[in-house]
Motif scaffolding. Structure first.
Motif, PDB file in Angstrom:
ATOM      1  N   GLN A 111       0.829  -1.209   0.000  1.00 57.11           N
ATOM      2  CA  GLN A 111       0.000   0.000   0.000  1.00 57.11           C
ATOM      3  C   GLN A 111       0.863   1.259   0.000  1.00 57.11           C
ATOM      4  OE1 GLN A 111      -2.737  -0.145   3.288  1.00 57.11           O
ATOM      5  NE2 GLN A 111      -3.562  -2.140   2.674  1.00 57.11           N
ATOM      6  N   ARG A 112       1.968   1.207   0.735  1.00 54.34           N
ATOM      7  CA  ARG A 112       2.883   2.352   0.778  1.00 54.34           C
ATOM      8  C   ARG A 112       3.504   2.575  -0.602  1.00 54.34           C
ATOM      9  NH1 ARG A 112       8.334   3.588   1.736  1.00 54.34           N
ATOM     10  NH2 ARG A 112       8.570   5.609   2.755  1.00 54.34           N
ATOM     11  N   LYS A 113       3.844   1.485  -1.276  1.00 58.77           N
ATOM     12  CA  LYS A 113       4.413   1.589  -2.621  1.00 58.77           C
ATOM     13  C   LYS A 113       3.434   2.285  -3.563  1.00 58.77           C
ATOM     14  CE  LYS A 113       6.193  -1.352  -6.322  1.00 58.77           C
ATOM     15  NZ  LYS A 113       6.425  -2.750  -6.722  1.00 58.77           N
ATOM     16  N   ARG A 116       3.187   5.994  -2.712  1.00 56.57           N
ATOM     17  CA  ARG A 116       4.359   6.728  -3.217  1.00 56.57           C
ATOM     18  C   ARG A 116       4.257   6.917  -4.729  1.00 56.57           C
ATOM     19  NH1 ARG A 116       8.752   7.671  -0.274  1.00 56.57           N
ATOM     20  NH2 ARG A 116      10.198   7.288  -1.977  1.00 56.57           N
ATOM     21  N   TRP A 121       2.247  11.543  -0.316  1.00 56.15           N
ATOM     22  CA  TRP A 121       3.297  11.462   0.688  1.00 56.15           C
ATOM     23  C   TRP A 121       2.743  11.327   2.107  1.00 56.15           C
ATOM     24  CZ3 TRP A 121       6.572  10.003  -2.507  1.00 56.15           C
ATOM     25  CH2 TRP A 121       6.807  10.660  -3.709  1.00 56.15           C
ATOM     26  N   GLU A 123       0.012   9.750   3.065  1.00 54.63           N
ATOM     27  CA  GLU A 123      -0.385   8.348   3.254  1.00 54.63           C
ATOM     28  C   GLU A 123       0.853   7.456   3.363  1.00 54.63           C
ATOM     29  OE1 GLU A 123      -2.944   4.934   3.569  1.00 54.63           O
ATOM     30  OE2 GLU A 123      -3.029   7.035   4.127  1.00 54.63           O
ATOM     31  N   SER A 124       1.837   7.735   2.549  1.00 54.36           N
ATOM     32  CA  SER A 124       3.086   6.978   2.602  1.00 54.36           C
ATOM     33  C   SER A 124       3.727   7.096   3.986  1.00 54.36           C
ATOM     34  CB  SER A 124       4.049   7.498   1.536  1.00 54.36           C
ATOM     35  OG  SER A 124       5.307   6.912   1.665  1.00 54.36           O
ATOM     36  N   ASP A 125       3.767   8.296   4.525  1.00 58.14           N
ATOM     37  CA  ASP A 125       4.331   8.522   5.862  1.00 58.14           C
ATOM     38  C   ASP A 125       3.496   7.840   6.944  1.00 58.14           C
ATOM     39  OD1 ASP A 125       6.337   9.997   4.708  1.00 58.14           O
ATOM     40  OD2 ASP A 125       5.483  11.947   5.261  1.00 58.14           O
ATOM     41  N   ILE A 127       1.672   5.126   6.632  1.00 51.68           N
ATOM     42  CA  ILE A 127       1.917   3.685   6.565  1.00 51.68           C
ATOM     43  C   ILE A 127       3.292   3.353   7.128  1.00 51.68           C
ATOM     44  CG2 ILE A 127       2.222   1.721   5.001  1.00 51.68           C
ATOM     45  CD1 ILE A 127       0.048   3.070   3.214  1.00 51.68           C
ATOM     46  N   ARG A 128       4.288   4.186   6.825  1.00 50.45           N
ATOM     47  CA  ARG A 128       5.625   3.973   7.389  1.00 50.45           C
ATOM     48  C   ARG A 128       5.564   3.991   8.907  1.00 50.45           C
ATOM     49  NH1 ARG A 128       8.620   8.646   6.279  1.00 50.45           N
ATOM     50  NH2 ARG A 128       7.741   9.298   8.249  1.00 50.45           N
ATOM     51  N   GLN A 145      11.541  -0.446  -2.228  1.00 50.41           N
ATOM     52  CA  GLN A 145      11.353  -0.474  -0.768  1.00 50.41           C
ATOM     53  C   GLN A 145      11.903  -1.759  -0.189  1.00 50.41           C
ATOM     54  OE1 GLN A 145       7.365   1.525   0.453  1.00 50.41           O
ATOM     55  NE2 GLN A 145       6.906  -0.084  -0.998  1.00 50.41           N
TER      56      GLN A 145
END
Length: 150
Positions: A111-113, A116, A121, A123-125, A127-128, A145
């Protein structure tokens, strides 16, 4: 700390083996592997000189971290990984699994991929941070990743 450095080298090689361009191992990597084996055997033949044998493994990790880079091939990574695991196996090191097999963490990484790729960004952060709370660290490399245990 030293053991974690070995695990990091192993995990990087596993990741690179899957993400670098196909190709055979180059002469330089094969020479590094051959020299490491010879030095390791010599140390162990010297009355089981484990301190020197572990020193050979650290030297191998240092050389591999330098030589297996973005210009390397999957064959280079595979050859380096093979010798690293061979030497560490003799010493009973690196027994923790290399691959993350947590389906929830892997789904979040996917999902993060996607986030991105969509340049989302926030949502990416998010999920991280979720992965961090689960005990994982996300590393963004040129090959993609990579998820590792914290």
């Amino acid at each position: 700390t030293a053991l974690e450095r070995m695990y990091a080298a192993r995990d990087n090689l596993v990741h690179m083996q899957s993400n670098l361009p196909a190709g055979e191992a180059g002469e330089k990597i094969l020479e590094i592997a051959k020299n490491a084996r010879e030095k390791f055997v010599a140390a162990m033949d010297d009355d089981f000189n484990t301190a020197d044998a572990v020193g050979v493994i650290f030297e191998l990790v240092r050389l591999v971290n330098t030589e297996v880079n973005d210009s390397a091939t999957a064959g280079d990574a595979a050859a380096a990984l093979e010798v690293l695991m061979e030497l560490c196996g003799v010493m009973g090191l690196l027994t923790r699994a290399a691959e993350i097999d947590d389906p929830e963490a892997l789904a979040l990484l996917e999902q993060r991929k996607e986030a991105r790729a969509a340049k989302n960004w926030a949502e990416s952060d998010r999920i991280r941070d979720l992965l961090k709370d689960m005990g994982y660290v996300v590393e963004d490399t040129k090959q993609g990743q990579k998820l590792r245990r914290a």
